[in-house]
Design a protein around this motif. Structure first.
Motif, mmCIF file in Angstrom:
data_model
loop_
_atom_site.group_PDB
_atom_site.id
_atom_site.type_symbol
_atom_site.label_atom_id
_atom_site.label_comp_id
_atom_site.label_asym_id
_atom_site.label_seq_id
_atom_site.Cartn_x
_atom_site.Cartn_y
_atom_site.Cartn_z
ATOM 1 N N ALA A 1 27.398 55.680 32.816
ATOM 2 C CA ALA A 1 28.612 56.418 32.429
ATOM 3 C C ALA A 1 29.276 55.746 31.234
ATOM 4 C CB ALA A 1 29.577 56.487 33.610
ATOM 5 N N ARG B 1 33.490 65.673 24.462
ATOM 6 C CA ARG B 1 34.738 65.999 25.160
ATOM 7 C C ARG B 1 35.854 66.262 24.162
ATOM 8 N NH1 ARG B 1 35.038 64.222 30.586
ATOM 9 N NH2 ARG B 1 33.146 63.242 31.261
ATOM 10 N N SER C 1 27.195 65.851 18.456
ATOM 11 C CA SER C 1 26.725 66.165 19.797
ATOM 12 C C SER C 1 25.283 66.655 19.755
ATOM 13 C CB SER C 1 27.657 67.226 20.389
ATOM 14 O OG SER C 1 27.059 67.854 21.473
ATOM 15 N N ARG C 2 25.000 67.529 18.808
ATOM 16 C CA ARG C 2 23.635 68.067 18.696
ATOM 17 C C ARG C 2 22.655 66.970 18.277
ATOM 18 N NH1 ARG C 2 25.396 73.151 15.540
ATOM 19 N NH2 ARG C 2 26.297 74.358 17.208
ATOM 20 N N ALA C 3 23.082 66.118 17.336
ATOM 21 C CA ALA C 3 22.193 65.072 16.832
ATOM 22 C C ALA C 3 21.885 64.036 17.912
ATOM 23 C CB ALA C 3 22.829 64.395 15.628
ATOM 24 N N ARG C 4 22.864 63.696 18.728
ATOM 25 C CA ARG C 4 22.661 62.647 19.737
ATOM 26 C C ARG C 4 22.097 63.192 21.041
ATOM 27 N NH1 ARG C 4 28.104 58.989 19.103
ATOM 28 N NH2 ARG C 4 27.608 58.137 17.060
ATOM 29 N N GLY C 5 22.250 64.485 21.261
ATOM 30 C CA GLY C 5 21.718 65.084 22.487
ATOM 31 C C GLY C 5 22.645 64.963 23.678
ATOM 32 N N ILE C 6 23.911 64.671 23.440
ATOM 33 C CA ILE C 6 24.887 64.643 24.538
ATOM 34 C C ILE C 6 26.106 65.473 24.158
ATOM 35 C CG2 ILE C 6 24.376 62.544 25.837
ATOM 36 C CD1 ILE C 6 26.195 60.995 23.995
ATOM 37 N N GLY C 7 26.689 66.093 25.184
ATOM 38 C CA GLY C 7 27.868 66.934 24.949
ATOM 39 C C GLY C 7 29.051 66.113 24.486
ATOM 40 N N GLU D 1 28.674 56.328 23.468
ATOM 41 C CA GLU D 1 27.922 57.087 22.472
ATOM 42 C C GLU D 1 28.599 58.397 22.090
ATOM 43 O OE1 GLU D 1 23.838 57.172 23.725
ATOM 44 O OE2 GLU D 1 23.710 54.996 23.569
ATOM 45 N N GLN D 2 29.506 58.868 22.942
ATOM 46 C CA GLN D 2 30.257 60.084 22.606
ATOM 47 C C GLN D 2 31.372 59.790 21.609
ATOM 48 O OE1 GLN D 2 31.363 61.141 26.623
ATOM 49 N NE2 GLN D 2 30.370 63.126 26.436
ATOM 50 N N ARG E 1 27.821 53.862 28.985
ATOM 51 C CA ARG E 1 26.964 54.029 27.806
ATOM 52 C C ARG E 1 27.168 55.408 27.169
ATOM 53 N NH1 ARG E 1 20.428 53.121 27.421
ATOM 54 N NH2 ARG E 1 20.204 54.141 25.422
ATOM 55 N N VAL E 2 27.207 56.444 28.032
ATOM 56 C CA VAL E 2 27.405 57.805 27.518
ATOM 57 C C VAL E 2 28.756 57.903 26.808
ATOM 58 C CG1 VAL E 2 27.697 60.235 28.166
ATOM 59 C CG2 VAL E 2 25.891 58.883 29.211
ATOM 60 N N ARG E 3 29.793 57.362 27.446
ATOM 61 C CA ARG E 3 31.143 57.420 26.839
ATOM 62 C C ARG E 3 31.163 56.727 25.488
ATOM 63 N NH1 ARG E 3 34.439 55.328 31.743
ATOM 64 N NH2 ARG E 3 33.543 56.797 33.185
#
Lengths: 106, 240
Positions: free
Chosen positions: B20, B110, B102-108, B26-27, B22-24
């Protein structure tokens, strides 16, 4: 039914990789197949199997599409998936609390 | 259940938390909104300089003002038009950037609440500026439970306040204490009109410049700091 937290653990969600998929999808809202493969250090085939298990359990939805000419697969959590993840985390916390309170092995 | 089970549960939980985090991480891309707002703040300097005093309104009986003295206010013609366009364009650009990322990294992402909050604040500031341009704000006003004086109210409805509040929303969305600290420092400087002793004679047509230079510098330096931290983190993760 026993109130021991281990009884609340869902086999579909409790598996390490699937818990990882649900966590990433929850934080990201929507996550691409390639990102999951890299982050969880899996092969494409292995990841596909776990995704199929989660999809069959109704915990995720898989959307396939194109971005330009590149095929893309996006994974997102269903309402049921969010609830299952929340429950799994709560059960894990209770389990840890119980083991720590007891202090010694059963 | 044994302590073995407890250890496994702890490992599962820590894996989930690490993922969680890591995702945050990278977002996040706070450097971009800071860069955009720093840029529009600096662009406002030549724009404001090219404008002239317009919409002069006067009041002879201003509440709290000196008795028997007429108080007149005017707004800068160019800045009055520039800020609404710049703020809305900035939020559109930021939304576009986050979608691309978001599209480039592959994650949505917020960012939606941030962009919506930013646009609402921008529209509110624009509406308040138009309202204020037709009257002389003097004396005291009750604003959301706070009692503010007329001259302070001009600072609250300034574009800088909309930028600062929107940055606070972004900090909440990103769950970033560092960005929240930057937003608070920026708001204190912008609303408090902190000039670090650098002031230009009020009769000069550059009198407005120190505040914009200082506010822009806070935004751009913060942007550079966030970009450097993100780069460092990415390298550290890459070599781990």
């Amino acid at each position: 039914m026993s109130s021991h937290p281990v009884n609340g653990l869902d086999d579909v969600v409790h598996q390490r990789v699937r818990l990882g998929i649900l966590t990433v999808a929850h934080e990201a809202r929507q996550v691409e197949f390639g990102y999951l493969r890299t982050t969880l250090e899996l092969t494409g085939g292995n990841l596909s199997q776990h995704l199929a298990t989660l999809e069959n359990a109704g915990l995720i939805t898989i959307t396939k599409g194109y971005e330009g000419k590149r095929p893309r697969t996006w994974v997102s959590l269903t309402k049921e998936g969010r609830r299952a993840l929340r429950q799994e985390v709560a059960h894990l916390k209770r389990l840890i609390d119980q083991v720590e309170q007891r202090g010694t092995p059963d | 259940m044994t302590t073995e089970g407890g250890r496994t549960a702890r490992e599962q939980l820590s894996l989930s938390r690490e993922l969680a985090r890591r995702v945050r991480r990278e977002q996040r891309a706070a450097w971009f909104p800071l860069l955009v707002f720093g840029a529009i703040t600096y662009l406002a300097i030549p724009v404001t300089r090219s404008g002239h005093a317009a919409g002069l309104v006067c009041r002879g009986d201003a509440v709290g003002g000196p008795p028997g003295v007429r108080v007149c206010v005017a707004h800068n013609s160019a800045a009055f038009v520039y800020w609404p366009i710049a703020l809305i364009a900035a939020y559109v650009l930021i939304a576009f950037f986050y979608l691309r990322l978001s599209r480039a990294r592959g994650i949505g992402t917020r960012v939606r609440p941030y962009v919506i909050a930013g646009l609402v604040l921008a529209v509110a500031v624009i509406a308040a500026s138009i309202w204020a341009s037709h009257r002389v704000l003097s004396g005291g006003y009750d604003l959301l439970g706070w009692h503010v004086q007329g001259p302070e109210l001009y600072r609250v409805i300034a574009p800088a306040c909309a930028i600062g509040l929107a940055l606070l929303v972004l900090a909440a969305v990103d769950r970033s204490p560092a960005l929240a600290a930057v937003a608070v420092v920026y708001l204190v400087i912008a609303v408090g009109r902190v000039d670090f002793g650098w002031a230009i004679n009020q009769t000069s047509r550059w009198a407005f410049a120190p505040h914009l230079v200082i506010e822009g510098a806070v935004l751009l330096l913060s942007s550079a700091g966030f970009a450097a931290a993100q780069q460092w983190h990415r390298r550290a993760t890459h070599y781990a």
